[in-house]
Design an enzyme around this catalytic site. Structure first.
Site, PDB file in Angstrom:
ATOM      1  N   ASP A 262       0.890   5.783  -1.381  1.00 52.71           N
ATOM      2  CA  ASP A 262       0.668   6.345  -2.614  1.00 52.71           C
ATOM      3  C   ASP A 262      -0.528   7.173  -2.728  1.00 52.71           C
ATOM      4  OD1 ASP A 262       1.388   6.932  -5.603  1.00 52.71           O
ATOM      5  OD2 ASP A 262      -0.407   5.481  -5.937  1.00 52.71           O
TER       6      ASP A 262
ATOM      7  N   ASP B 246      -2.576   8.842  -6.238  1.00 57.66           N
ATOM      8  CA  ASP B 246      -3.391   8.776  -7.550  1.00 57.66           C
ATOM      9  C   ASP B 246      -3.409   7.231  -7.681  1.00 57.66           C
ATOM     10  OD1 ASP B 246      -5.017   9.038  -9.526  1.00 57.66           O
ATOM     11  OD2 ASP B 246      -3.619  10.128 -10.614  1.00 57.66           O
TER      12      ASP B 246
END
Length: 254
Positions: free
Chosen positions: A9, A11
């Site tokens: 991932d 953010d």
């Protein structure tokens, strides 16, 4: 266990909004040094992969190949290509989503498209929702780029793509095929891109509801890093635990 590839991932994991997470940068540098393949997997459809790459370079001093960035837009295009229903599509979404679908060889069609693709659209109108609804009622294949109901902003939690999908599903009584995390499609396409199977890969993220569920629901081991959305206080209440939990990516050895 040594994993042969990583799905990561962005953010909350590699950076937090506009703030760097230094451990995230060091984690990517360790993967690069070890020659371990990785893919950034993001539900964001508003930015082209080139813009995601530029953001990493300009704001966080992380230099990565363009091929390491896999967005829900790319996964949507890969899904449509595999589905093979035709080349006509109606899109609700930002310019980045529309442009990339057109660049992949699709034509915009309002009345009888083969697909209706719905992503986040900050300029959505009643007319756009109406066109999508009527096309789906006529048999167009209904695709949602990602299920995120809300987007966190400085104003609070604003509607995300999932909220638009819910409205259209109510109007059509047709459930969309959803591409993004934690659904299977983006994860299967990510594994294809890496050329690895689920048992060889680790999913790394800060959000239990999207990143970690993407692994749990698709047979992929998971590493929850407590640097973003899911906090340490939340861990005890998790119904199914991630495979691994770390406070910082500095605590993880590749």
């Amino acid at each position: 266990m040594r994993y042969q590839g990583y799905l990561i991932d962005l953010d909350g994991t590699i950076y937090l909004g506009k703030e760097p997470i230094p451990a995230g940068k060091r984690f990517i540098e360790r993967l690069e040094k070890a020659g371990i393949p990785y893919l950034f997997v993001t539900n964001n459809t508003t930015k082209r992969p080139q813009a995601v790459r530029q953001n990493l370079a300009d704001n966080f001093e992380i230099q990565v190949p363009l091929a390491t960035i896999y967005t829900a837009t790319l996964a949507t295009i890969d899904y449509m290509a595999a589905k093979g229903l035709g080349k006509k599509v109606y899109v609700i979404g930002e310019a980045g989503l529309v442009e990339m679908i057109l660049e992949a060889g699709y034509e915009l069609e309002e009345v009888e498209p083969d697909y209706v693709v719905v992503g986040l659209d900050s300029d959505v109108t009643y007319e756009k929702l109406t066109v999508a609804t009527l096309a789906i009622q006529k048999g167009a294949h209904f695709i949602g780029t990602n299920p995120d109901k809300n987007i966190p902003t400085e104003r609070g939690l604003v509607p995300g793509a999932g909220s638009l999908l819910a409205l259209i599903e109510t109007a059509t009584r047709v459930a969309p095929v959803i591409i993004g995390k934690p659904q299977a499609i983006i994860m299967e396409k990510s594994l294809e891109r890496l050329g690895l199977n689920a048992e060889q890969v680790l999913m790394v993220g800060d959000n239990y509801e999207t990143d970690i569920q993407a692994g749990l629901q698709n047979g992929i081991d998971t590493l929850l890093v407590l640097s973003g959305f899911t906090q340490k206080a939340d861990v005890a209440a998790l119904v199914k635990a991630p495979t691994f939990i770390v406070d910082s990516l500095d605590d993880w050895s590749v």
